[in-house]
Design a protein around this motif. Structure first.
Motif, PDB file in Angstrom:
ATOM      1  N   LEU A  89       0.830  -1.201   0.000  1.00  0.00           N
ATOM      2  CA  LEU A  89       0.000   0.000   0.000  1.00  0.00           C
ATOM      3  C   LEU A  89       0.865   1.252   0.000  1.00  0.00           C
ATOM      4  O   LEU A  89       0.604   2.220  -0.731  1.00  0.00           O
ATOM      5  N   PHE A  90       1.913   1.232   0.813  1.00  0.00           N
ATOM      6  CA  PHE A  90       2.830   2.362   0.883  1.00  0.00           C
ATOM      7  C   PHE A  90       3.536   2.572  -0.457  1.00  0.00           C
ATOM      8  O   PHE A  90       3.745   3.713  -0.895  1.00  0.00           O
ATOM      9  N   THR A  91       3.883   1.469  -1.125  1.00  0.00           N
ATOM     10  CA  THR A  91       4.545   1.552  -2.428  1.00  0.00           C
ATOM     11  C   THR A  91       3.608   2.126  -3.477  1.00  0.00           C
ATOM     12  O   THR A  91       4.015   2.952  -4.312  1.00  0.00           O
ATOM     13  N   LEU A  92       2.360   1.684  -3.445  1.00  0.00           N
ATOM     14  CA  LEU A  92       1.351   2.226  -4.354  1.00  0.00           C
ATOM     15  C   LEU A  92       1.240   3.736  -4.194  1.00  0.00           C
ATOM     16  O   LEU A  92       1.218   4.494  -5.175  1.00  0.00           O
ATOM     17  N   LEU A  93       1.217   4.197  -2.951  1.00  0.00           N
ATOM     18  CA  LEU A  93       1.110   5.627  -2.677  1.00  0.00           C
ATOM     19  C   LEU A  93       2.377   6.373  -3.084  1.00  0.00           C
ATOM     20  O   LEU A  93       2.315   7.535  -3.495  1.00  0.00           O
ATOM     21  N   PHE A  94       3.518   5.704  -2.960  1.00  0.00           N
ATOM     22  CA  PHE A  94       4.761   6.339  -3.387  1.00  0.00           C
ATOM     23  C   PHE A  94       4.717   6.614  -4.886  1.00  0.00           C
ATOM     24  O   PHE A  94       5.126   7.685  -5.348  1.00  0.00           O
ATOM     25  N   GLY A  95       4.216   5.644  -5.658  1.00  0.00           N
ATOM     26  CA  GLY A  95       4.070   5.869  -7.094  1.00  0.00           C
ATOM     27  C   GLY A  95       3.119   6.999  -7.401  1.00  0.00           C
ATOM     28  O   GLY A  95       3.384   7.839  -8.278  1.00  0.00           O
ATOM     29  N   ALA A  96       1.994   7.064  -6.682  1.00  0.00           N
ATOM     30  CA  ALA A  96       1.063   8.176  -6.862  1.00  0.00           C
ATOM     31  C   ALA A  96       1.732   9.491  -6.521  1.00  0.00           C
ATOM     32  O   ALA A  96       1.534  10.507  -7.208  1.00  0.00           O
ATOM     33  N   GLY A  97       2.562   9.487  -5.461  1.00  0.00           N
ATOM     34  CA  GLY A  97       3.271  10.705  -5.077  1.00  0.00           C
ATOM     35  C   GLY A  97       4.277  11.165  -6.115  1.00  0.00           C
ATOM     36  O   GLY A  97       4.450  12.367  -6.343  1.00  0.00           O
ATOM     37  N   VAL A  98       4.953  10.206  -6.744  1.00  0.00           N
ATOM     38  CA  VAL A  98       5.886  10.558  -7.829  1.00  0.00           C
ATOM     39  C   VAL A  98       5.137  11.262  -8.957  1.00  0.00           C
ATOM     40  O   VAL A  98       5.586  12.278  -9.495  1.00  0.00           O
ATOM     41  N   MET A  99       3.971  10.730  -9.312  1.00  0.00           N
ATOM     42  CA  MET A  99       3.178  11.329 -10.384  1.00  0.00           C
ATOM     43  C   MET A  99       2.659  12.703  -9.997  1.00  0.00           C
ATOM     44  O   MET A  99       2.692  13.655 -10.797  1.00  0.00           O
ATOM     45  N   LEU A 100       2.183  12.829  -8.773  1.00  0.00           N
ATOM     46  CA  LEU A 100       1.684  14.109  -8.287  1.00  0.00           C
ATOM     47  C   LEU A 100       2.786  15.162  -8.285  1.00  0.00           C
ATOM     48  O   LEU A 100       2.578  16.306  -8.717  1.00  0.00           O
ATOM     49  N   PHE A 101       3.954  14.776  -7.805  1.00  0.00           N
ATOM     50  CA  PHE A 101       5.096  15.698  -7.790  1.00  0.00           C
ATOM     51  C   PHE A 101       5.428  16.158  -9.203  1.00  0.00           C
ATOM     52  O   PHE A 101       5.685  17.347  -9.445  1.00  0.00           O
ATOM     53  N   MET A 102       5.429  15.221 -10.157  1.00  0.00           N
ATOM     54  CA  MET A 102       5.779  15.577 -11.522  1.00  0.00           C
ATOM     55  C   MET A 102       4.744  16.490 -12.162  1.00  0.00           C
ATOM     56  O   MET A 102       5.090  17.414 -12.918  1.00  0.00           O
ATOM     57  N   GLU A 103       3.461  16.270 -11.885  1.00  0.00           N
ATOM     58  CA  GLU A 103       2.436  17.162 -12.421  1.00  0.00           C
ATOM     59  C   GLU A 103       2.671  18.593 -11.968  1.00  0.00           C
ATOM     60  O   GLU A 103       2.573  19.540 -12.762  1.00  0.00           O
ATOM     61  N   LYS A 104       2.995  18.761 -10.720  1.00  0.00           N
ATOM     62  CA  LYS A 104       3.222  20.102 -10.188  1.00  0.00           C
ATOM     63  C   LYS A 104       4.537  20.685 -10.704  1.00  0.00           C
ATOM     64  O   LYS A 104       4.635  21.888 -10.955  1.00  0.00           O
ATOM     65  N   ALA A 105       5.551  19.812 -10.858  1.00  0.00           N
ATOM     66  CA  ALA A 105       6.822  20.281 -11.399  1.00  0.00           C
ATOM     67  C   ALA A 105       6.663  20.741 -12.842  1.00  0.00           C
ATOM     68  O   ALA A 105       7.170  21.803 -13.236  1.00  0.00           O
ATOM     69  N   TRP A 106       5.942  19.969 -13.656  1.00  0.00           N
ATOM     70  CA  TRP A 106       5.717  20.352 -15.046  1.00  0.00           C
ATOM     71  C   TRP A 106       4.923  21.654 -15.137  1.00  0.00           C
ATOM     72  O   TRP A 106       5.188  22.482 -16.004  1.00  0.00           O
ATOM     73  N   ALA A 107       3.967  21.824 -14.242  1.00  0.00           N
ATOM     74  CA  ALA A 107       3.159  23.050 -14.264  1.00  0.00           C
ATOM     75  C   ALA A 107       4.005  24.283 -13.996  1.00  0.00           C
ATOM     76  O   ALA A 107       3.666  25.383 -14.439  1.00  0.00           O
ATOM     77  N   ARG A 108       5.124  24.111 -13.296  1.00  0.00           N
ATOM     78  CA  ARG A 108       6.028  25.218 -12.985  1.00  0.00           C
ATOM     79  C   ARG A 108       7.211  25.297 -13.937  1.00  0.00           C
ATOM     80  O   ARG A 108       8.124  26.086 -13.721  1.00  0.00           O
ATOM     81  N   GLY A 109       7.215  24.427 -14.943  1.00  0.00           N
ATOM     82  CA  GLY A 109       8.284  24.474 -15.926  1.00  0.00           C
ATOM     83  C   GLY A 109       9.500  23.654 -15.565  1.00  0.00           C
ATOM     84  O   GLY A 109      10.528  23.739 -16.255  1.00  0.00           O
ATOM     85  N   ALA A 110       9.438  22.827 -14.501  1.00  0.00           N
ATOM     86  CA  ALA A 110      10.561  21.985 -14.106  1.00  0.00           C
ATOM     87  C   ALA A 110      10.543  20.680 -14.914  1.00  0.00           C
ATOM     88  O   ALA A 110       9.604  20.404 -15.669  1.00  0.00           O
ATOM     89  N   THR A 111      11.561  19.893 -14.768  1.00  0.00           N
ATOM     90  CA  THR A 111      11.692  18.641 -15.508  1.00  0.00           C
ATOM     91  C   THR A 111      11.861  17.481 -14.533  1.00  0.00           C
ATOM     92  O   THR A 111      11.846  17.655 -13.317  1.00  0.00           O
ATOM     93  N   ARG A 112      12.053  16.292 -15.117  1.00  0.00           N
ATOM     94  CA  ARG A 112      12.233  15.109 -14.280  1.00  0.00           C
ATOM     95  C   ARG A 112      13.507  15.158 -13.453  1.00  0.00           C
ATOM     96  O   ARG A 112      13.651  14.401 -12.490  1.00  0.00           O
ATOM     97  N   TRP A 113      14.423  16.052 -13.796  1.00  0.00           N
ATOM     98  CA  TRP A 113      15.647  16.151 -13.004  1.00  0.00           C
ATOM     99  C   TRP A 113      15.362  16.585 -11.576  1.00  0.00           C
ATOM    100  O   TRP A 113      16.101  16.217 -10.650  1.00  0.00           O
ATOM    101  N   LEU A 114      14.325  17.364 -11.380  1.00  0.00           N
ATOM    102  CA  LEU A 114      13.974  17.766 -10.016  1.00  0.00           C
ATOM    103  C   LEU A 114      13.546  16.547  -9.203  1.00  0.00           C
ATOM    104  O   LEU A 114      13.946  16.380  -8.042  1.00  0.00           O
ATOM    105  N   GLN A 115      12.734  15.693  -9.803  1.00  0.00           N
ATOM    106  CA  GLN A 115      12.334  14.467  -9.113  1.00  0.00           C
ATOM    107  C   GLN A 115      13.528  13.552  -8.901  1.00  0.00           C
ATOM    108  O   GLN A 115      13.649  12.906  -7.849  1.00  0.00           O
ATOM    109  N   ALA A 116      14.432  13.468  -9.876  1.00  0.00           N
ATOM    110  CA  ALA A 116      15.630  12.643  -9.721  1.00  0.00           C
ATOM    111  C   ALA A 116      16.473  13.139  -8.555  1.00  0.00           C
ATOM    112  O   ALA A 116      17.019  12.337  -7.780  1.00  0.00           O
ATOM    113  N   ARG A 117      16.567  14.453  -8.424  1.00  0.00           N
ATOM    114  CA  ARG A 117      17.321  15.014  -7.291  1.00  0.00           C
ATOM    115  C   ARG A 117      16.647  14.652  -5.973  1.00  0.00           C
ATOM    116  O   ARG A 117      17.311  14.298  -4.989  1.00  0.00           O
TER     117      ARG A 117
END
Length: 429
Positions: A89-117
Motif C-alpha cells: 500500500l505504501f509503495t502504491l502511494l509512493f508511485g502516486a506521489g511521484v506522479m503528483l510531484f511531476m504534475e506540479k513540477a511540469w506546471a512550474r516548468g521543471a523537468t524530471r531532473w527535479l524528481q531525480a534530485r
C-alpha cells in the motif's frame, strides 16, 4: 526558519499540500489518510525484526525463546492481514506521489531532473538509515525503484497498468518456482535423490548462513554497542540493500507504476464510480485474503518449517496479496473523505509526516531494544511485540497533529524539501 522566500511562488509537492483547489486538497487528504494507515501498519509488519533476529520476520523458529503463539495463529493473522500488504500500500502511494510531484513540477516548468534530485536525497537518507539505525530499510529500495519508474511517467495509463501487471506476475511466478524448488530440495523426499546431493547441500547452507548471522546480530544487539552494530553492517552487510533491491524490485516497480496509473485514473479524488470501486475493493480484499489464508494454513500443516515459510513469503503470497493491496487502496480512498473525526484527523496527520514517523520509529526502537538502553531485544514474545507496536501507534497519533498545527511540515519532510530545491523554506506557521 525562513530564508525570506515567498512560499506561494514555490512548486507545491506532496509534502506541502496547501494551497490547492478544493478537488486537489481532497485528493491530498485522501492520500495522507491512506499513507497514515500504511505507515502504522508497517510498524506491525516490522516489529518482529526490531525485537528479534531478522530471520524471525518470516520463520517462527527464528525467535529467541518461545514466541508464545500456540498453533501459530498470530503468525497466520499477520501473514494474511499485514505482511506485504502495508508495504505494498505504501509503495502504491509512493508511485502516486511521484506522479503528483511531476504534475506540479511540469506546471512550474521543471523537468524530471527535479524528481531525480529528490530521489537522490532519499537514497542518502535510506543509506544512513540502513547503516546507522536499522538493516530493514526500504527507503533505498524506493529511491532506486523510483528512479526507474521516473522513465515511465509519460506513459499512458493503460500502458502503465499493462506493463506493471506483466512484470509483477512474471516476478511472482519466478520467485514461486524458485522457492518451491528450494522447499522440494530441503524438506521433501525429492531432495534425497543422490544426484541432487550437492545442490541440496547448497540449499541447506542458504539456511545456515542467515541463521548464524542472525545469532551474531542478536548478540550484538544484546551485548554490543551501537558502534559495534554499525561496524557489523558496514563489514558484513554493506551491499545488503542491493540484495533487497534484486529480491523486491519485481514487486516494487510494478506497484509504483500502478500507483501512478490509479492516481491518474482518479482513484484518490472520487472520479471513479464509487459503487464499482466498492465492489472491486471488497472483491479484491476478500478473494486475496482467502487465497493467502490457504497458503498460511498449508504452512501451519507443514509445521512452520524454514523453507515452507520462506516459500510462502517469497512465492505465492506475492500473487495473492496484489488484489488485497489494490482492494485496500480502493476502500480506503472511499472512506478517507469521511474520516474527519478525532482519529481520522490524527491518522491523516501521521500520513503527512510518514517520512518522519517511519525514520522516527527506527530511532525509538533502537533505544527500546538495544542492550545499552532498555535491553528488550529477544526478550518479548510475539504478543508483547504487538503491544510495543501499538504503543508506537499511540506516539505517532499523539505528536503528528500537534506538530502540524505549529509547523508547515514534518521535520524530515522539511529537510527533504529543502535539500530537493536547494533552499530553505519557512518551517513555522
Amino acid at each position: 526558519m525562513s530564508d525570506g522566500l515567498d512560499d506561494s511562488r514555490v512548486p507545491h509537492t506532496p509534502d506541502q499540500p496547501q494551497p490547492l483547489p478544493a478537488a486537489g486538497a481532497e485528493r491530498i487528504g485522501s492520500l495522507d489518510f491512506i499513507r497514515g494507515i500504511a505507515v502504522m501498519g508497517i510498524v506491525l509488519a516490522n516489529i518482529a525484526i526490531f525485537g528479534q533476529p531478522i530471520t524471525a520476520a518470516m520463520w517462527p523458529g527464528g525467535f529467541i525463546g518461545a514466541d508464545n503463539d500456540p498453533g501459530g495463529w498470530l503468525w497466520i493473522a499477520q501473514f494474511v492481514l499485514i505482511d506485504g500488504k502495508m508495504r505494498g500500500l505504501f509503495t502504491l502511494l509512493f508511485g502516486a506521489g511521484v506522479m503528483l510531484f511531476m504534475e506540479k513540477a511540469w506546471a512550474r516548468g521543471a523537468t524530471r531532473w527535479l524528481q531525480a534530485r529528490r530521489l537522490g536525497w532519499l537514497l542518502v537518507f535510506g543509506l544512513l538509515h540502513y547503516f546507522l539505525l536499522w538493516q530493514g530499510d526500504i527507503l533505498t529500495l524506493y529511491a532506486l525503484c523510483g528512479l526507474i519508474v521516473l522513465a515511465c511517467v509519460r506513459w499512458d495509463v493503460q500502458t502503465q497498468i499493462v506493463a506493471a501487471l506483466i512484470v509483477y506476475v512474471a516476478g511472482a511466478l519466478l520467485w514461486t518456482a524458485l522457492f518451491y524448488y528450494f522447499y522440494l530440495l530441503a524438506e521433501t523426499p525429492f531432495g534425497e535423490n543422490p544426484m541432487l546431493a550437492e545442490t541440496r547441500a547448497e540449499i541447506m547452507t542458504a539456511k545456515t548462513v542467515p541463521v548464524a548471522d542472525a545469532a551474531t546480530e542478536a548478540a550484538l544487539m544484546r551485548d554490543g554497542s551501537w558502534s559495534a552494530n554499525v561496524a557489523h553492517r558496514l563489514s558484513e552487510h554493506r551491499f545488503g540493500w542491493l540484495t533487497v533491491l534484486w529480491q523486491v524490485a519485481w514487486e516494487t516497480i510494478p506497484l509504483m507504476l500502478l500507483g501512478m496509473a490509479l492516481y491518474r485514473a482518479g482513484l484518490f479524488d472520487g472520479r471513479m464510480d464509487p459503487r464499482k470501486q466498492w465492489r472491486w475493493g471488497w472483491g479484491g480484499l476478500l478473494a486475496g485474503a482467502l487465497a493467502t489464508l490457504s497458503i498460511a494454513l498449508w504452512v501451519q500443516a507443514k509445521g512452520f518449517t524454514y523453507f515452507t515459510t520462506m516459500f510462502a513469503f517469497m512465492g505465492p503470497s506475492m500473487l495473492t496479496r496484489l488484489p488485497m493491496i489494490l482492494g485496500l487502496a480502493a476502500l480506503l480512498a472511499l472512506w478517507a473523505p469521511g474520516a474527519k473525526g478525532w482519529l481520522g484527523e490524527r491518522i491523516a496527520a501521521a500520513g503527512r509526516m510518514a517520512f518522519s514517523n517511519y525514520l522516527g520509529t527506527s530511532f525509538v526502537m533502537l533505544f527500546v531494544f538495544s542492550g545499552w538502553a532498555l535491553d528488550l531485544f529477544g526478550r518479548l514474545d510475539r504478543g508483547q511485540l504487538y503491544f510495543v507496536a501499538l504503543l508506537s501507534w499511540a506516539v505517532m497519533l499523539a505528536w503528528s497533529r500537534p506538530w502540524l498545527a505549529r509547523f508547515r511540515y514534518g521535520p524530515l519532510e522539511w529537510l527533504w524539501r529543502c535539500l530537493t530545491y536547494g533552499r530553505l523554506f519557512p518551517l513555522c506557521r
